[in-house]
Structure formats: structure tokens, C-alpha cells
Scaffold this motif. Structure first.
Motif, PDB file in Angstrom:
ATOM      1  N   ARG A  76       0.868  -1.291   0.044  1.00  0.00           N
ATOM      2  CA  ARG A  76      -0.079   0.007  -0.037  1.00  0.00           C
ATOM      3  C   ARG A  76       0.599   1.218  -0.020  1.00  0.00           C
ATOM      4  O   ARG A  76       1.919   1.398   0.665  1.00  0.00           O
ATOM      5  CB  ARG A  76      -0.903  -0.060   1.159  1.00  0.00           C
ATOM      6  CG  ARG A  76      -2.247  -0.941   1.135  1.00  0.00           C
ATOM      7  CD  ARG A  76      -3.022  -0.945   2.355  1.00  0.00           C
ATOM      8  NE  ARG A  76      -2.355  -1.590   3.365  1.00  0.00           N
ATOM      9  CZ  ARG A  76      -2.410  -1.123   4.659  1.00  0.00           C
ATOM     10  NH1 ARG A  76      -3.602  -0.286   5.017  1.00  0.00           N
ATOM     11  NH2 ARG A  76      -1.830  -1.835   5.651  1.00  0.00           N
ATOM     12  N   GLY A  77       0.527   2.119  -0.968  1.00  0.00           N
ATOM     13  CA  GLY A  77       1.356   3.517  -1.028  1.00  0.00           C
ATOM     14  C   GLY A  77       2.770   2.987  -1.231  1.00  0.00           C
ATOM     15  O   GLY A  77       3.945   3.768  -0.726  1.00  0.00           O
ATOM     16  N   TYR A 104      -9.995 -11.790   4.990  1.00  0.00           N
ATOM     17  CA  TYR A 104      -8.406 -11.639   4.453  1.00  0.00           C
ATOM     18  C   TYR A 104      -8.466 -11.729   3.038  1.00  0.00           C
ATOM     19  O   TYR A 104      -9.538 -12.020   2.353  1.00  0.00           O
ATOM     20  CB  TYR A 104      -7.694 -12.662   5.013  1.00  0.00           C
ATOM     21  CG  TYR A 104      -7.449 -12.350   6.740  1.00  0.00           C
ATOM     22  CD1 TYR A 104      -6.359 -11.672   7.190  1.00  0.00           C
ATOM     23  CD2 TYR A 104      -8.353 -13.036   7.582  1.00  0.00           C
ATOM     24  CE1 TYR A 104      -6.199 -11.613   8.289  1.00  0.00           C
ATOM     25  CE2 TYR A 104      -8.037 -12.566   9.047  1.00  0.00           C
ATOM     26  CZ  TYR A 104      -7.032 -12.050   9.410  1.00  0.00           C
ATOM     27  OH  TYR A 104      -7.100 -11.925  10.701  1.00  0.00           O
ATOM     28  N   GLY A 105      -7.390 -11.838   2.450  1.00  0.00           N
ATOM     29  CA  GLY A 105      -7.577 -11.996   0.774  1.00  0.00           C
ATOM     30  C   GLY A 105      -6.122 -13.026   0.529  1.00  0.00           C
ATOM     31  O   GLY A 105      -5.205 -13.340   1.173  1.00  0.00           O
ATOM     32  N   ALA A 148      -1.213 -14.393   1.471  1.00  0.00           N
ATOM     33  CA  ALA A 148      -2.330 -13.676   1.903  1.00  0.00           C
ATOM     34  C   ALA A 148      -2.117 -12.501   2.243  1.00  0.00           C
ATOM     35  O   ALA A 148      -1.037 -11.918   2.343  1.00  0.00           O
ATOM     36  CB  ALA A 148      -2.978 -14.661   3.239  1.00  0.00           C
ATOM     37  N   VAL A 149      -3.171 -11.524   2.213  1.00  0.00           N
ATOM     38  CA  VAL A 149      -3.123 -10.078   2.554  1.00  0.00           C
ATOM     39  C   VAL A 149      -4.113  -9.784   3.843  1.00  0.00           C
ATOM     40  O   VAL A 149      -5.092 -10.771   4.228  1.00  0.00           O
ATOM     41  CB  VAL A 149      -3.647  -9.312   1.234  1.00  0.00           C
ATOM     42  CG1 VAL A 149      -2.566  -9.594   0.499  1.00  0.00           C
ATOM     43  CG2 VAL A 149      -4.986  -9.774   0.824  1.00  0.00           C
ATOM     44  N   CYS A 150      -3.717  -8.825   4.430  1.00  0.00           N
ATOM     45  CA  CYS A 150      -4.489  -8.586   5.627  1.00  0.00           C
ATOM     46  C   CYS A 150      -5.774  -7.766   5.175  1.00  0.00           C
ATOM     47  O   CYS A 150      -5.985  -7.577   4.156  1.00  0.00           O
ATOM     48  CB  CYS A 150      -3.848  -7.437   6.576  1.00  0.00           C
ATOM     49  SG  CYS A 150      -3.620  -5.808   6.081  1.00  0.00           S
ATOM     50  N   ALA A 156      -9.135  -4.895   1.162  1.00  0.00           N
ATOM     51  CA  ALA A 156     -10.254  -3.908   0.965  1.00  0.00           C
ATOM     52  C   ALA A 156      -9.580  -3.001  -0.048  1.00  0.00           C
ATOM     53  O   ALA A 156     -10.410  -2.534  -1.095  1.00  0.00           O
ATOM     54  CB  ALA A 156     -10.593  -3.188   2.302  1.00  0.00           C
ATOM     55  N   ALA A 157      -8.201  -2.745  -0.044  1.00  0.00           N
ATOM     56  CA  ALA A 157      -7.766  -1.827  -0.881  1.00  0.00           C
ATOM     57  C   ALA A 157      -7.455  -2.662  -2.435  1.00  0.00           C
ATOM     58  O   ALA A 157      -7.706  -1.892  -3.460  1.00  0.00           O
ATOM     59  CB  ALA A 157      -6.317  -1.118  -0.502  1.00  0.00           C
TER      60      ALA A 157
END
Ligand SMILES: [Zn+2]
Length: 265
Positions: free
Chosen positions: A160-161, A179-180, A188-190, A195-196
């Protein structure tokens, strides 16, 4: 013109077989040194002595005759473990074919003693009555790691960013947000990164239960894993998530996997 080639011995697991000519078969044997295709002459004849020792998924010892410019020929075969249930039970056989296909597709004949030990162990357990769905999910995590596609389940692989997130992932049953699973970044992603990034087609949602199971399957032995009960819903989610993940990394969906899903109804 033909003369007998040099003989050598091999021990391995029969991963697949295909008919060749009138009565022969080409047998793919996974050994500790890699996989090899061998010609088994006359094994489709009713009275072949070799046939019973070269059944699918069996661990077998073979005496092979080296042939230049063609497949080496199986001269003698002696099964060490036949694994009859994997031939007789169609459903178990489908899981076994999937185990074999992943090994073939991910490794393409390369040397990997640990892979041989893993495949032999998983097929023996499958034949021995282990829960096939749980065993298959555990095998996927182990095989992916050996193949160099080890997914990251413990820290967020999101970005992110312009910065890597690397948030430790500690899924809890009362987590409200998913999660993703990011195929492309391989893990995996938080919640926040999911969401992003949720609109990216290589990211799919992952429930806290599924993520927790993936962490367990990757780090524990199969005997340890069998102490936990895998809920039906999580089992389905894991099967779909890993199918997508593996297909992404193999580029096309394994044929045996397709069959497995069609049968599950
Ligand atoms: Zn993150």
C-alpha cells in the motif's frame, strides 16, 4: 540387430501409464532421482507376469535394460507396495491421480528426493484410509514449498502506498472482515490490503478459518493436522482457493482436479 543393453535397478512409484502399440505400456516412474518413462513390453497381455507389479500408484522395484534412442525397457518388476484401494475405489483413485499430476506438472522430471518421499508417503496414507480431502490439502502445501512456490500465509504480502505491508497475520474466529489470497504475490493479505486490492482479479477473499488452516497445513506434520476437525465449509473454501492458486501458478487447471470437482457434486 538388437542386442541386450546394460541393466540397472530402480525403485519408484508408478505415477501414470499409457498404452503403447498392441500390448505394451509406457510407465512413468517417480524415483528419488527424478521421474523416468519406461517401456513395459507385453503387460497388457492377460498372462503378463510383470503387469501386477506395475499397477498405478504402486511402489515397485524394476530391473531396466538401457536402450539408446528409445525408452529403456522394464526387464523385471517386483511390487513393494501395491496400493489396491487406489485402483479399486474410483474416488480415492481420483485423489491419487491428482497427487501424481501435481508432482509431474510442478517438477517435470527434475531431481527431488524429498518430493519422492512426499508422494510415496501421501499415496500410502491415502491407500491406508487417511481422510482424502485433508490429506490432499496438506500435500498441496508441502508440494508447493518443494516446488519453490511456497505461499506466504504468516505475514501480509500486500503493498500500500508503495510500501510492503508485512503485517503479521493472526486470524481469529471473531474477525469480522475477510483476509485475501493474492495469487500473483503468492500469499495472504490483511483486511486493509484486501479492501484496497479486492478488485484485482488475482485477489480473492479468504475467511479467517481458511487462513488459519492454511497456516496449520503448511507448518505441521500430517499426523499433527489430523488432530483438528476440518469444517465442511472451510474444506470447500480451501479446495477452491488452492485450485485457483495452483492453476494460476501452473497456468492451466490440472485435469484430475477438474474430475474431482465434477464428482463431488
Ligand atoms: Zn496488508
Amino acid at each position: 540387430m538388437s542386442h541386450k543393453g546394460k541393466l540397472y535397478r530402480l525403485e519408484g512409484v508408478v505415477l501414470n501409464r499409457r498404452d503403447q502399440g498392441e500390448a505394451d505400456r509406457v510407465v512413468k516412474l517417480l524415483t528419488a532421482e527424478g521421474s523416468v518413462d519406461l517401456l513395459a513390453k507385453g503387460v497388457r497381455k492377460p498372462r503378463s507376469r510383470k503387469a501386477g507389479h506395475l499397477e498405478l500408484f504402486a511402489r515397485t522395484q524394476v530391473l531396466v535394460s538401457r536402450v539408446t534412442g528409445s525408452w529403456d525397457i522394464v526387464s523385471q518388476a517386483e511390487a513393494v507396495q501395491v496400493r489396491a484401494r487406489l485402483q479399486e475405489d474410483f474416488r480415492l483413485g481420483t485423489y491419487a491421480r491428482y497427487v501424481a499430476e501435481l508432482a509431474v506438472r510442478f517438477f517435470e522430471g527434475e531431481t527431488e528426493p524429498q518430493l519422492y518421499a512426499l508422494v510415496d508417503d501421501v499415496l500410502a496414507r491415502l491407500d491406508g484410509g487417511a481422510a482424502p480431502e485433508l490429506l490432499t490439502r496438506w500435500y498441496e502445501q508441502q508440494a508447493l514449498a518443494l516446488a519453490g512456490f511456497r505461499p506466504e500465509w504468516l505475514t501480509c504480502v500486500g503493498e500500500r502506498g508503495g510500501n510492503l505491508c508485512q503485517m503479521p497475520l493472526r486470524p481469529r474466529a471473531d474477525d469480522r472482515r475477510p483476509y485475501g489470497l493474492d495469487m500473483e504475490r503468492g500469499g495472504a493479505v490483511c483486511h486493509e490490503c484486501f479492501a484496497a486490492d479486492a478488485r484485482e482479479h488475482t485477489v480473492r477473499p479468504l475467511s479467517p478459518s481458511a487462513l488459519s488452516w492454511l497456516q496449520t497445513l503448511q507448518r505441521r506434520s500430517f499426523d499433527e493436522v489430523t488432530r483438528f476437525a476440518l469444517p465442511e465449509r472451510t474444506a470447500k473454501e480451501l479446495a477452491q482457493a488452492m485450485e485457483q492458486y495452483i492453476a494460476y501458478h501452473l497456468e492451466r487447471r490440472p485435469a484430475a482436479l477438474r474430475l474431482l470437482h465434477d464428482n463431488r457434486g
